[in-house]
Scaffold this active site. Structure first.
Site, mmCIF file in Angstrom:
data_model
loop_
_atom_site.group_PDB
_atom_site.id
_atom_site.type_symbol
_atom_site.label_atom_id
_atom_site.label_comp_id
_atom_site.label_asym_id
_atom_site.label_seq_id
_atom_site.Cartn_x
_atom_site.Cartn_y
_atom_site.Cartn_z
ATOM 1 N N SER A 1 0.827 -1.198 0.000
ATOM 2 C CA SER A 1 0.000 0.000 0.000
ATOM 3 C C SER A 1 0.867 1.254 0.000
ATOM 4 O O SER A 1 1.691 1.446 -0.894
ATOM 5 C CB SER A 1 -0.956 -0.031 1.199
ATOM 6 O OG SER A 1 -1.995 0.898 1.048
ATOM 7 N N GLU B 1 -1.885 -2.164 -8.252
ATOM 8 C CA GLU B 1 -3.125 -2.428 -7.530
ATOM 9 C C GLU B 1 -3.550 -1.157 -6.840
ATOM 10 O O GLU B 1 -2.781 -0.205 -6.747
ATOM 11 C CB GLU B 1 -2.926 -3.562 -6.510
ATOM 12 C CG GLU B 1 -1.916 -3.262 -5.404
ATOM 13 C CD GLU B 1 -2.510 -2.517 -4.216
ATOM 14 O OE1 GLU B 1 -3.677 -2.784 -3.857
ATOM 15 O OE2 GLU B 1 -1.818 -1.651 -3.648
ATOM 16 N N HIS C 1 -4.828 -5.350 -1.950
ATOM 17 C CA HIS C 1 -5.828 -5.251 -0.887
ATOM 18 C C HIS C 1 -6.946 -6.265 -1.141
ATOM 19 O O HIS C 1 -8.069 -5.900 -1.496
ATOM 20 C CB HIS C 1 -6.404 -3.844 -0.835
ATOM 21 C CG HIS C 1 -5.426 -2.786 -0.439
ATOM 22 N ND1 HIS C 1 -4.493 -2.262 -1.315
ATOM 23 C CD2 HIS C 1 -5.240 -2.141 0.737
ATOM 24 C CE1 HIS C 1 -3.778 -1.336 -0.695
ATOM 25 N NE2 HIS C 1 -4.213 -1.240 0.549
#
Length: 287
Positions: A108, A200, A262
């Site tokens: 992330s 992502e 995620h």
């Protein structure tokens, strides 16, 4: 010099947990540390607590100091406890070129730290973090991270073909929004020639993902890329048309729905290492 693989861990190794971005729940960090200890690792937990900005785990200086101190201590690996926001604020405070080799795990917001480490030739692991539910409450994601760290998993078969073809290059990328936020700044703002990009994101509406990809396209981020692997787009709505529109015409193979990022049971992927993508067969393998 690019490493050809991520260093492996063994039972008895000492590892450090750090908070380079947002604050993590103490109970969740403790639960994640118990999982790591069940793998036979000795674990030191983060010391940075809170700051006047509640979305940060501490001041930029404190988070950078914790990161460098943990990295330069007698540990084999450094794990980020969570993402959120903040890593981009402290990258200029870390002496990247002088850091000794370590195994590094995060995802992330931690994308920017992967990029800094990859830029100085260190391989890293994009995987779930021990201060998050994506790790603590997901045994499959735990097992998949363990496979990469302890057994050196080097191949994956998953996903669906978006654009067929094969490519060879160094794995790079991570969270799309963080990459877009960094273009035009750090030395790693554009991938190395021939790189295979892994992307992502989470919580980005289709129009916002369009903006992110358009920003990367206009900055020339995709120009040196030889292939693309798309992970999860959790809470982003139906982004298939956006991905096809923005990435389908680049003339490189694209593999979609690969299952990292995620999402439940996420794959952990090494970054900064050479790999081969076969988008037609739905496979990715380290070289």
């Amino acid at each position: 010099m690019i490493q050809d693989r991520v260093g492996l861990l063994s039972a008895g190794d000492r590892v450090a947990l750090v908070s380079p971005a947002g604050p993590a729940l103490a109970s969740r960090v403790a639960a994640g540390a118990r999982v790591l200890r069940s793998w036979g690792l000795e674990v030191t937990t983060p010391v940075v607590g809170s700051w006047s900005l509640p979305y940060l785990a501490g001041s930029d200086g404190a988070r950078a100091e914790e990161f460098v101190s943990a990295w330069c201590s007698d540990v084999s690996a450094v794990f980020c406890v969570r993402g959120g926001y903040g890593c981009l604020r402290m990258t200029d405070l870390v002496p990247w070129e002088t850091l000794p080799p370590r195994v590094f795990v995060g995802s992330s917001d931690v994308t920017v730290l992967h990029a800094e480490l990859n830029a100085v030739g260190m391989a890293t692991v994009f995987g779930p973090m021990p201060g998050t539910a994506d790790f603590v409450d997901d045994p499959l994601a735990q097992r998949r991270l363990h496979e990469v760290l302890f057994t050196g998993r080097r191949s994956w078969r998953a996903g669906t073909t978006v654009v067929p073809g094969t490519a060879r290059g160094v794995l790079t990328g991570g969270n799309a929004a963080l990459l877009a936020a960094s273009v035009g700044g750090p030395r790693w703002a554009v991938p190395v020639p021939g790189a295979i990009a892994v992307l992502e994101d989470v919580g980005e509406e289709p129009y916002r993902l369009d903006r992110i990809l358009t920003q990367l396209l206009r900055a020339g981020w995709f120009a040196p890329v030889s292939g693309i692997v798309l992970g999860s787009w959790t809470d982003c709505g139906d982004v298939s048309a956006v991905l096809a529109d923005r990435l389908g015409g680049l003339g490189v193979p694209v593999l979609g729905e690969f299952g990292f990022g995620h999402c439940a049971g996420s794959w952990s992927l090494p970054l900064g290492v050479p790999a081969e993508l076969d988008a037609s067969a739905g496979s990715l393998a380290l070289l």
